[in-house]
Structure formats: structure tokens, C-alpha cells
Design a protein around this motif. Structure first.
Motif, mmCIF file in Angstrom:
data_model
loop_
_atom_site.group_PDB
_atom_site.id
_atom_site.type_symbol
_atom_site.label_atom_id
_atom_site.label_comp_id
_atom_site.label_asym_id
_atom_site.label_seq_id
_atom_site.Cartn_x
_atom_site.Cartn_y
_atom_site.Cartn_z
ATOM 1 N N ASP A 42 0.703 -1.128 -0.138
ATOM 2 C CA ASP A 42 0.097 -0.052 0.130
ATOM 3 C C ASP A 42 0.893 1.425 0.159
ATOM 4 O OD1 ASP A 42 -2.440 -1.370 -0.049
ATOM 5 O OD2 ASP A 42 -2.373 -1.691 2.075
ATOM 6 N N HIS A 43 2.320 1.075 0.439
ATOM 7 C CA HIS A 43 2.931 2.229 0.316
ATOM 8 C C HIS A 43 3.721 2.574 -0.791
ATOM 9 C CE1 HIS A 43 2.032 2.193 4.616
ATOM 10 N NE2 HIS A 43 2.399 0.799 4.697
ATOM 11 N N GLY B 167 -1.477 3.388 -10.355
ATOM 12 C CA GLY B 167 -2.127 3.516 -8.869
ATOM 13 C C GLY B 167 -2.687 2.520 -8.197
ATOM 14 N N TYR B 168 -2.062 1.390 -8.556
ATOM 15 C CA TYR B 168 -2.464 -0.015 -7.780
ATOM 16 C C TYR B 168 -1.338 -0.486 -6.732
ATOM 17 C CZ TYR B 168 -6.010 -0.891 -11.575
ATOM 18 O OH TYR B 168 -6.777 -0.850 -12.343
ATOM 19 N N PRO B 169 -1.662 -1.055 -5.744
ATOM 20 C CA PRO B 169 -0.444 -1.323 -4.744
ATOM 21 C C PRO B 169 -0.259 -2.783 -5.072
ATOM 22 C CG PRO B 169 -3.026 -1.653 -3.881
ATOM 23 C CD PRO B 169 -3.370 -1.125 -5.274
#
Lengths: 352, 245, 68
Positions: free
Chosen positions: C30-31, C37-39
Motif C-alpha cells: 500500500d505504500h 495507481g495500484y498497490p
């Protein structure tokens, strides 16, 4: 070879085989059933394929696939069936696939009748399917001309990568006339290469895709502009017509196909009565021979458009005349065929 | 060290446009793996549908045709009749195959066309935004079945594979699912078998693949696999070989 | 010894590989969102990878290569 007596539908089917068509996909509908029946007999004899499809929709999509794979392909139908094919015709136009479609027109709208009519003129020349597209539309007036135009149709289709429609009617399909099929062989153009066809990558460099989807609007606009340029080229190169007794004609008949044949009798009858009648017969209704009618509108007192419908080609005649002379109409519809006497009466009324 | 898993050569090196977690991507890969395994991509012509997989013509390294909605089996018939020695396949969704194209798929199977059909059943119309499909489960919500599919008036799901299997012309019909790795591997074998049988000229083959639509089901990709496919679709669409002759 | 390589630019962060991994050594990052734009998925303990390729089998985007 001597001339043989053949029904219009069967002669067209044999002419297609002469032109190298080995793949036919169709569906039964009167008055063109002799075409699929003939193909069912003949195709196995020439190592071709005949498929009776589950619908006209399926048949035209089989045409899409087979012609997209590079073969010379034909389907045929009559008015209600041609309505069903409009989806496929639009896709074929978008994907620029060459094919030949025969429409033996019958009375409409709806189920209509099974007798000859010309009421699919708008559909054929304005495009019954969606989008900006055109088809070349050839209008034979005899069985011999039908076989010649069938051969020509395959050549034009390959040359311009578009659908060529043979627009006949129940009369052309059902009438029996002597035809010389050998003569048409001399009309054939050299075969056109099809490097775009989907035949498997081992047969060509790179990957071929047959498609009409352009999700980016600016790209689709460019495609449409390119198609339009092609259609302009077809207009310049393909439009054809025949003239009869036009040198001094004061009343000019405008008619195509079967109706034009009847009009020829009417012109002779009118001449015998001292009326200076003439005839312009479009052999292609798209592209329409506007120039011939522009010239006629300068020279003649009036133009009489004769059709087996309620008045459709008259729009194109009026576009050409552009108000330079009056354009009147005489027509029969629903499967009724005009007689020469009726047409002479219409001529007399027009010149009064 | 040996490569045990990599992108198949028959899958084009472009990003797939599908939503995150959509199993279309897995199904595409299975087709490409089959073409690689049978070394036939350069002699294959695929037919793309209308629906989410409409851009499939961009994703396979073989010749492709884009068909009108539901007409892929008719287009494939035309191609196969011209190229009988080529491998011809259609890739179709449930709206395409089970609704608008029911006549085309049924008749192609009836004729015994020697083609392979990959049928993606995710019980919904994906591309147009989640409308009800003929395969939508009773009670399942869709934008055109906002109260859930009603038995009265909207009927119950159509089981296309069972129907196609009744036709003599269809010689191999199997339903598989992508809800876990073991099932994906089973699906892989089924897809490859369907293509191999075509090359062996054994006639019409169809593999129905139960697939997800997380976006229009309103679930996460993992929930979609477990909740809809495993718990709700499998009882309605039992897996297995429906026909093999 | 196994190597599991994830093409983070192709990953859409759907999590099917994370859910499938029998060793529980995949997670969504997630970081570090990718360009889309995807984790992206990443290995938390690469040394525990057994090279079973279950993650790659479930990946809809062919973003995972496995060597063993």
C-alpha cells in the motif's frame, strides 16, 4: 460455347462460380431460392463449400469470416432477408471486406409479397445498416447482364475492398433467357492480392486483424475520412448508365433493371406516336450516374421516373435535375409490374 | 534453476484492459498456453466477441477477426470453411453466446464445425455495466434486475453446455472454473484438449469457464471467487465433462 | 530454492496471488503504488518461496514469473 437457356437466379450462381467464388452462405427466401439450391448442387463439384445458415444474419457473418480469410464469397437473399443482413453489411463495410450480395427484391414493407419490386432502392443506396458507409449497387436488366455484372461485382469488391450488391428483382431472378457464360470469362480482371486476410501468420508477415472497432473517436474519424475518399474514387470510376434515343429526347424516362426494359418498349411506342421520348438507364444506382441526368435536365422538357415502388430513385434524379426541369413519377408497387401502355399514358400526361 | 511459470508466447506483450482481479486474464492465458503447447499460433485464427473481451484481438499473437455481437460462431464457420487446416477458435462471453448468439452457437455445434469455443460464463453483462444475463442466478442482482433475478418473468439460468452436449455435432463439452489454482489447472487441461481435438479433426469442442466479474458483482476479487463462483455458481453450473466422444 | 519475480508495473493489486499463496508470503504494498495507481503484490519473505507457482496460476495479468 453456345448460349444456354437459364433462369436468372441459376445463371447468377454459375457466373459466381465462373468468377472464382467457392464459398456461398445463404438462407432460403422466395424469390431467390434457386441460388442456394444451385450452389448446393454445384459447389461440391468444384471443391467449394455451400452452407445453409441458420438465418440471414448468420449467413452474412459467415461471409464476413470467409471473405476476411481472403476468399471470394457470395450470399443472396430477398428483401426481408436483406434487412436481416444489414448488421453484417455494416461490419463488412467497417472492416473493408470484399464480398458480393444478391438482392432479388420483392414487395414490401414487412413480409410484403413475393413478386418483383424495386422498393429496396433506399436501403441499397443509402445504407440500411448503421454508420457512414456505401455499397456498390449494380442493377441488371437481363439475365445476360446479370451474369456479366456478377463477374464484375467480384472484381469491384476485391479492387475496392467493399460489398457489391447485385440489385435485381423477382423478375430478373425468375425469368429464363439465353446466356453466354463463356463470354463473361473475358470480362474478368486479374486477381487482386489480399495481404490483409486472416490466413494464419505463417502465410504472411506479422499479425492480421479484421476489425471495425476504433474506440478512439479521432482515429475512427480518420478511418471514415479514408473510407469517404475511397467512395469518392468509386463514384468517379464506377458509375455507369445506358442511354436510348437521347439525341433529341424531350421527355426522358429514368428507370433501372426490369422497369428499364419495359420503358424501352414504352419509348418506342411513344416515338411511334410522335413523342420525342428517350431513356436513361442507370446500370449502377450507387454510385448514381448524376452527370447523365444533369445533361438530360439541360436538354429535355421533363424527366419521368418509372419505378416498381412508390418513388425512391426519383430523389437521385431530382438531385441531378436540381430544378432545371420538372421531374414526375410513375410507379407500381407491392409486386405489381407496370405495362408499356401504362408508361406511355404517363409519358403523354407528362408532356401535356 | 528452471522457469516453471512465465507469460506464454501466444499472449501479446500488452497490458490487458480488464478490471483488477477479473478472471478473463486467466482465461486468455489458458488459451495462449494451449496455442504454445500445440505450437499452432502461426496457423490459428481467433474470433473476438462483443463484450468485455471485445479487445481480445489485441491480446493473442495470432490472426484475429472481430465479430458482431453473438456472431462469432458464424464468423468462425466462414473462416474454417476457407482455412480447414487452420485452428479456428471463438472467445465469447455469456451475453454474446447465451443470449444474442444462441442461434449461432447452437447451429455451429449442430453442424459439427471443427472449431473450438471458449465460453466465459460470469453470469452478468460486464462491459455494458452489470445488466442481467441469461446466465444470471435467480436472486442475483443486476442493474436490469435491481430486485434480483425473479423466477417469474425473468426465468432461471440457461445451462448452455448441457444444451449443446445434447447435439450430435458437439463432440467435446466441458465446464470448468477459475476459482482456485487446482481448478485453473483443470481448466488449462480442458482448453488444451479442446484445441488438440480440433487439430485431430474431432469436431466441435466447447469449454465453458466459470469466471468472475468483481466490479459488477460489487465484491473484492477474492470474495468474487469464493462467494459467487464457489458458493453460488457451482451448485447451478456443475463442473465436469458433459460430453467426450 | 525458488525465485518468484513480480512485474509490479503489470500488477493491478487484485490480491488473488496473496489469497492463493500457500506459504502466506505475498502482500499488497500500500505504500508504493505503481504507475497505474495500484498497490502491487510483493514478497514479504522471499526465502520461504517454494516455487509452486500457485500465485502465477491465479494472476490474471501474467505479472508473475517463477523459477525453481
Amino acid at each position: 460455347m453456345a448460349k444456354v437457356l437459364m433462369k436468372g437466379n441459376e445463371a447468377i450462381a454459375e457466373a459466381a462460380i465462373t468468377a472464382g467464388c467457392r464459398h456461398y452462405f445463404g438462407y432460403p427466401i422466395t424469390p431467390q431460392n434457386e441460388i442456394p439450391e444451385y450452389m448446393a448442387r454445384r459447389m461440391p463439384q468444384v471443391n467449394g463449400t455451400f452452407v445453409q445458415a441458420e438465418s440471414e444474419i448468420a449467413a452474412i457473418n459467415m461471409v464476413y469470416g470467409a471473405a476476411g480469410a481472403g476468399a471470394r464469397v457470395m450470399t443472396s437473399s430477398s428483401s426481408p432477408g436483406i434487412s436481416l443482413k444489414q448488421e453484417g453489411l455494416s461490419y463488412i463495410a467497417g472492416a473493408e471486406i470484399p464480398c458480393v450480395v444478391v438482392n432479388m427484391v420483392r414487395g414490401g414493407p414487412g413480409l410484403g409479397s413475393i413478386q418483383p419490386a424495386q422498393s429496396d432502392y433506399y436501403q441499397a443506396t443509402r445504407g440500411g445498416g448503421h454508420g457512414d458507409y456505401r455499397m456498390i449497387v449494380l442493377t441488371p436488366a437481363s439475365v445476360q447482364e446479370a451474369v456479366e455484372m456478377t463477374v464484375q461485382a467480384f472484381d469491384l469488391a476485391d479492387k475496392y475492398r467493399m460489398t457489391v450488391m447485385l440489385l435485381g428483382d423477382g423478375m430478373i431472378g425468375q425469368i429464363m433467357e439465353p446466356v453466354d457464360l463463356d463470354a463473361v470469362k473475358t470480362l474478368m480482371a486479374p486477381a487482386v492480392e489480399k495481404p490483409w486476410a486472416t490466413t494464419g501468420m505463417k502465410n504472411h508477415p506479422g499479425r492480421n486483424v479484421v476489425n471495425s472497432l476504433y474506440i478512439q473517436p479521432d482515429v475512427l474519424e480518420k478511418v471514415n475520412e479514408r473510407l469517404e475518399a475511397k467512395y469518392r474514387e468509386v463514384e468517379r470510376e464506377v458509375a455507369a448508365h445506358e442511354e436510348m434515343m437521347m439525341e433529341d429526347a424531350q421527355i426522358v424516362l429514368a428507370a433501372f433493371g426490369t422497369t428499364a426494359r419495359i420503358c424501352k418498349s414504352a419509348v418506342r411506342m411513344a416515338r411511334a406516336k410522335g413523342i420525342k421520348a428517350g431513356l436513361i438507364r442507370p446500370k449502377t444506382v450507387w454510385p448514381f450516374p448524376y452527370a447523365a441526368f444533369e445533361k438530360a435536365a439541360e436538354q429535355a422538357q421533363s424527366i419521368l421516373c418509372v419505378e416498381m415502388n412508390m418513388g425512391q430513385m426519383i430523389d437521385d434524379v431530382r438531385i441531378a435535375a436540381a430544378g432545371r426541369c420538372p421531374v414526375s413519377f410513375y410507379g407500381r408497387s407491392g409486386g405489381m409490374v407496370p405495362t408499356p401502355e401504362e408508361i406511355v399514358a404517363a409519358i403523354e400526361k407528362a408532356v401535356k | 534453476m528452471a522457469v516453471v511459470f512465465e507469460k506464454p508466447k501466444a499472449l501479446a506483450n500488452v497490458p490487458l484492459h480488464y478490471c483488477p482481479g477479473c478472471t478473463h486474464g486467466i482465461a486468455h492465458r489458458l488459451v495462449a498456453q494451449a496455442l504454445d503447447a500445440l505450437d499452432c499460433a502461426d496457423n490459428t485464427i481467433g474470433v473476438a466477441p462483443v463484450g468485455c473481451a471485445v479487445f481480445a484481438y489485441d491480446y493473442f499473437n495470432c490472426d484475429m477477426q472481430e465479430a458482431a455481437h453473438g456472431r462469432a460462431p458464424a464468423v468462425a464457420t466462414g473462416i474454417k470453411r476457407v482455412c480447414p487446416e487452420s485452428v479456428v477458435f471463438t472467445y465469447q462471453g455469456d451475453g454474446d453466446l447465451a443470449a444474442i448468439g444462441l442461434a449461432e452457437i447452437t447451429s455451429a455445434a449442430m453442424r459439427g464445425e471443427n472449431i473450438t469455443v471458449i465460453f466465459i460464463n460470469n453470469a452478468i453483462y460486464g462491459m455494458t455495466g452489470g445488466q442481467m444475463a441469461p446466465t444470471t442466478l435467480v436472486g442475483q442482482k443486476a442493474t436490469t434486475a435491481p430486485y434480483g433475478r425473479q423466477l417469474v418473468g425473468q426465468g432461471s439460468p440457461i445451462r448452455v453446455s448441457e444444451m449443446i452436449a445434447t447435439l450430435d455435432g458437439a463432440t467435446y463439452v466441458e465446464r470448468v472454473s477459475l476459482h482456485d489454482a487446482a481448478n485453473v489447472n483443470r481448466a488449462k487441461r480442458a482448453v488444451e484438449k479442446a484445441f488438440r481435438r480440433q487439430i485431430e479433426k474431432k469436431g466441435f469442442s466447447m469449454v465453458e469457464i466459470l469466471s468472475t466479474c468483481p466490479t459488477n458483482w460489487g465484491l473484492s476479487p477474492v470474495e468474487a471467487l469464493n462467494y459467487i463462483i464457489k458458493e453460488q455458481m457451482l451448485p447451478v453450473y456443475p463442473l465436469g465433462v458433459l460430453k467426450e466422444e | 530454492m525458488a525465485i518468484c519475480r513480480i512485474d509490479t508495473s503489470a500488477c493491478k493489486g487484485c490480491g488473488l496471488c496473496v489469497n492463493a499463496c500457500p506459504k502466506g508470503i505475498l502482500a499488497l504494498d500500500d505504500h508504493n503504488l505503481n504507475a497505474k495507481g495500484y498497490p502491487p503484490a510483493r514478497l514479504t519473505q522471499a526465502e520461504l518461496c517454494i516455487g509452486c507457482a500457485v500465485c502465477a496460476t491465479m494472476c490474471p495479468d501474467c505479472a508473475i514469473t517463477v523459477e525453481r
